[in-house]
Enzyme design. Structure first.
Site, PDB file in Angstrom:
ATOM      1  N   HIS A  86     -16.443   9.153 -80.365  1.00 21.75           N
ATOM      2  CA  HIS A  86     -17.314   9.411 -81.519  1.00 21.75           C
ATOM      3  C   HIS A  86     -17.101   8.406 -82.645  1.00 21.75           C
ATOM      4  O   HIS A  86     -18.065   7.742 -83.071  1.00 21.75           O
ATOM      5  CB  HIS A  86     -17.117  10.841 -82.018  1.00 21.75           C
ATOM      6  CG  HIS A  86     -17.743  11.116 -83.350  1.00 21.75           C
ATOM      7  ND1 HIS A  86     -19.117  11.073 -83.547  1.00 21.75           N
ATOM      8  CD2 HIS A  86     -17.189  11.398 -84.572  1.00 21.75           C
ATOM      9  CE1 HIS A  86     -19.376  11.330 -84.826  1.00 21.75           C
ATOM     10  NE2 HIS A  86     -18.232  11.524 -85.465  1.00 21.75           N
ATOM     11  N   HIS A 110     -12.544   7.596 -89.618  1.00 24.61           N
ATOM     12  CA  HIS A 110     -13.121   8.549 -90.573  1.00 24.61           C
ATOM     13  C   HIS A 110     -12.780  10.007 -90.303  1.00 24.61           C
ATOM     14  O   HIS A 110     -12.861  10.842 -91.206  1.00 24.61           O
ATOM     15  CB  HIS A 110     -14.646   8.370 -90.651  1.00 24.61           C
ATOM     16  CG  HIS A 110     -15.415   8.995 -89.528  1.00 24.61           C
ATOM     17  ND1 HIS A 110     -15.684   8.354 -88.338  1.00 24.61           N
ATOM     18  CD2 HIS A 110     -15.992  10.223 -89.414  1.00 24.61           C
ATOM     19  CE1 HIS A 110     -16.391   9.143 -87.554  1.00 24.61           C
ATOM     20  NE2 HIS A 110     -16.588  10.290 -88.177  1.00 24.61           N
ATOM     21  N   GLU A 114      -9.010  14.274 -91.405  1.00 24.87           N
ATOM     22  CA  GLU A 114      -9.563  15.634 -91.328  1.00 24.87           C
ATOM     23  C   GLU A 114      -9.087  16.386 -90.092  1.00 24.87           C
ATOM     24  O   GLU A 114      -8.826  17.594 -90.159  1.00 24.87           O
ATOM     25  CB  GLU A 114     -11.093  15.545 -91.321  1.00 24.87           C
ATOM     26  CG  GLU A 114     -11.805  16.882 -91.326  1.00 24.87           C
ATOM     27  CD  GLU A 114     -13.320  16.713 -91.369  1.00 24.87           C
ATOM     28  OE1 GLU A 114     -14.018  17.545 -90.764  1.00 24.87           O
ATOM     29  OE2 GLU A 114     -13.792  15.737 -91.988  1.00 24.87           O
ATOM     30  N   ASP A 115      -8.943  15.689 -88.956  1.00 27.26           N
ATOM     31  CA  ASP A 115      -8.745  16.377 -87.678  1.00 27.26           C
ATOM     32  C   ASP A 115      -7.418  16.088 -86.987  1.00 27.26           C
ATOM     33  O   ASP A 115      -7.187  16.576 -85.875  1.00 27.26           O
ATOM     34  CB  ASP A 115      -9.883  16.009 -86.709  1.00 27.26           C
ATOM     35  CG  ASP A 115     -11.234  16.524 -87.176  1.00 27.26           C
ATOM     36  OD1 ASP A 115     -11.257  17.535 -87.893  1.00 27.26           O
ATOM     37  OD2 ASP A 115     -12.258  15.906 -86.840  1.00 27.26           O
ATOM     38  N   ASP A 175     -22.383   8.773 -89.097  1.00 27.70           N
ATOM     39  CA  ASP A 175     -21.676   9.897 -88.471  1.00 27.70           C
ATOM     40  C   ASP A 175     -22.660  11.001 -88.098  1.00 27.70           C
ATOM     41  O   ASP A 175     -22.635  11.534 -86.978  1.00 27.70           O
ATOM     42  CB  ASP A 175     -20.625  10.416 -89.459  1.00 27.70           C
ATOM     43  CG  ASP A 175     -19.965  11.701 -88.991  1.00 27.70           C
ATOM     44  OD1 ASP A 175     -19.434  11.714 -87.870  1.00 27.70           O
ATOM     45  OD2 ASP A 175     -19.965  12.690 -89.760  1.00 27.70           O
TER      46      ASP A 175
END
Length: 582
Positions: A86, A110, A114-115, A175
């Site tokens: 991704h 990016h 966050e993940d 995105d």
């Protein structure tokens, strides 16, 4: 000593080699294997990036991919593909549009903050402040901390980050585009909700930045997932219409090219199909019998300056009968997204109305890529910073920044949708200054567009010299003068008149302050009467700081807040009386 012939000597040397001990075997360096794997995965991205930035930092891109792949290892997309595919796809979208190296590095990273366990501090140390700002800008806020406010506050964060660097929005759009491309792996109800949010909140950002190559695909993918049946119907109707485009446009194009040549202009003249969602919107879904002239437009790209575009307009009108009042000059008055072109409607030899768009060779990339064209043209880091930061020529962004900080989370997304919805129009002050407003705006919206002071005290307007109420709807090109009164003030009815977010936020704030003042006044009068019955002087208590101490002890920052709570009934009077010793 017996000598050997040459053939025997070769055999002897071969035999000696057989008995000599072999050198120790060395295992391949895992780092070399890793570098080779990274290079192979990034090969298409690097090749695409070099076309726009031959001197781009390949090493940084390889480092970023290496970190992203390690951090996301073990994570899978809904499709079953490794998650790193991704961010790699997002970076590829951006590279295809010609974005700079720091943007691609941020795109690869990016989702890491966050993940994954990778922190923003680690990212800043590894890749620098510029990349960290971009990644932080697109990182969603923590759902556990923000709860129901997460979505609104995440978008507020994006708006603020975009004010510092517009590349944040560009990464977010790429995105979203890849997520829409792969949305088919999600359940149907999630697809529809995600597509609707994309149309309402992300697509308008693409339009505001002028990135029409992104907007068109975002539009059509969101349309396909939100309303698959209507999308299929529109797609079939456009395909049928375009099959007859050659016959429908051929005679008109021949006349137009000949007229351009007569006017000594060199230009590319082509038929440009419209994207599906635009056709669906224009016809309200009724696309049965769609004609070629409704499914496509004529694009004229002129070799020359701005003035040559006006000559081309004259050539178009000389070749094909113009429709009165259908010329739009976006060169003299560029659109809110820096788009420049002349639009006109003419009648083809067959009697069909044709839309013609005229641009110069320099205007065309900006019309397609918007802010990205400015980034590509920048060339140097300093010039890129000027292209993406502090762009006050983007009026829509200035307008967002003006009201967003005052809007509570519950109202922010609705305000954002309203502010981004619809097209913009140019309305003028009597001094000739332009106030950009969305379609459907009223004189009251114009008043608040001049500033909160003018809005709060407005009592009426002059539209093109004629007296009109504040509820009057404006049209592009109107000259508006706002009439004010120092004693004038907003009323609750104004919320039915105001359509823009800045106006609504200011009105709601004023009404809230007024309600708080009224509640505070009511509460203080109640307390004065109750204390007087007990022979306690509230004015004296206030002068000696006793009232403020009681307010702070009860958790109120100011005395007026305590009085307002008393007036609103949320603070019992008896509890307060005991605090005053009454």
């Amino acid at each position: 000593m017996t000598s050997l012939d040459p053939s025997e000597a070769r055999l002897a040397r071969r035999d000696r080699r057989r008995v000599l001990p072999s050198p120790p075997w060395s295992a391949p360096d895992p780092r070399d294997e890793r570098r080779a794997a990274v290079q192979a995965a990034l090969a298409p991205l690097l090749a695409t990036h070099r076309t726009a930035f031959p001197d781009g930092d390949v090493h940084e891109l390889c480092r970023a991919y290496d970190v992203a792949e390690r951090m996301h290892r073990g994570q899978l997309r809904k499709s079953g593909a490794p998650y790193v595919t991704h961010p790699l796809a997002v970076a590829m979208i951006l590279a295809g549009m010609g974005m700079d190296t720091p943007t691609l590095v941020a795109a690869l990273l990016h989702d890491t903050v966050e993940d994954t366990p990778y922190t923003l501090g680690e990212l800043r140390a590894d890749f620098g402040e510029e990349v960290a700002v971009l990644v932080d800008g697109v990182t969603k806020l923590d759902g556990e901390r923000w709860g129901d406010r997460k979505e609104a506050e995440t978008f507020r964060k994006i708006v603020l980050a975009a004010a510092a660097d517009l590349r944040v929005l560009v990464i977010k759009l790429a995105d979203r585009l890849h997520n829409l491309r792969t949305l088919g792996f999600q359940p149907a109800h999630k697809r529809a909700r995600y597509a609707t949010a994309s149309l309402e909140l992300l697509v308008p950002f693409a339009e505001r930045l002028g990135i029409h190559v992104l907007k068109r695909e975002l539009d059509d993918l969101a349309f396909a997932h939100r309303d698959p049946e209507a999308h299929a119907t529109t797609s079939a109707a456009v395909s049928r219409a375009l099959r007859g485009a050659g016959g429908a446009f051929g005679p008109a194009l021949a006349r137009l090219r000949a007229s351009l040549a007569d006017h000594r202009l060199t230009a590319d003249v082509s038929v440009r199909p419209r994207h599906l969602y635009a056709v669906h919107q224009d016809f309200g879904g009724d696309v049965v019998g769609l004609r070629p002239c409704e499914a496509a437009r004529v694009l004229v790209v002129v070799d020359g300056e701005e003035r040559d575009c006006y000559v081309a307009l004259g050539a178009a009108h000389a070749a094909l009968h113009p429709c009165p009042g259908r010329v739009k000059d976006h060169i003299a008055l560029p659109k809110f997204n820096l788009y420049q072109a002349l639009h006109t409607r003419v009648i083809s030899p067959d009697g069909d109305p044709l839309e013609v768009i005229i641009q110069s060779r320099a205007m065309h990339p900006v019309a397609e890529y918007g802010i990205i064209a400015h980034i590509r043209d920048a060339g140097t880091e300093a010039a890129t910073a000027d292209a993406v930061a502090g762009r006050r020529d983007l009026v829509w962004l200035s307008r967002l920044l003006a009201w967003q900080s005052d809007a509570p989370s519950a109202d922010f997304l609705d305000g954002l949708r309203t502010d981004l919805a619809g097209g913009n129009m140019a309305v003028f002050t009597p001094a000739g200054e332009i106030v950009a407003l969305p379609a459907g705006a009223t004189a009251l919206d114009f008043a608040y567009g001049l500033g909160a002071e003018a809005g709060d005290h407005s009592i009426g307007a002059l539209l093109n010299g004629r007296l009109a109420p504040l509820s009057a709807e404006l049209r592009s090109g109107y000259v508006v003068e706002i009439l004010t009164d120092p004693e004038g003030c907003p009323s609750a009815d104004w919320l039915d008149v105001a359509t823009t977010a800045p106006a609504r936020v200011h009105i709601q704030q004023w009404l809230s302050r007024r309600r708080a003042e009224e509640a505070s006044d009511l509460g203080r009068r109640r307390l004065v009467r109750a204390l007087a019955d007990r022979r306690v002087d509230l004015l004296s208590a206030e002068a000696h700081g006793e009232s403020l101490a009681i307010a702070r002890d009860l958790g109120y920052a100011e005395i007026d807040d305590m009085y307002a709570a008393l007036g609103a009934g949320t603070l019992p009077l008896d509890d307060l009386l005991t605090r005053f010793g009454a």
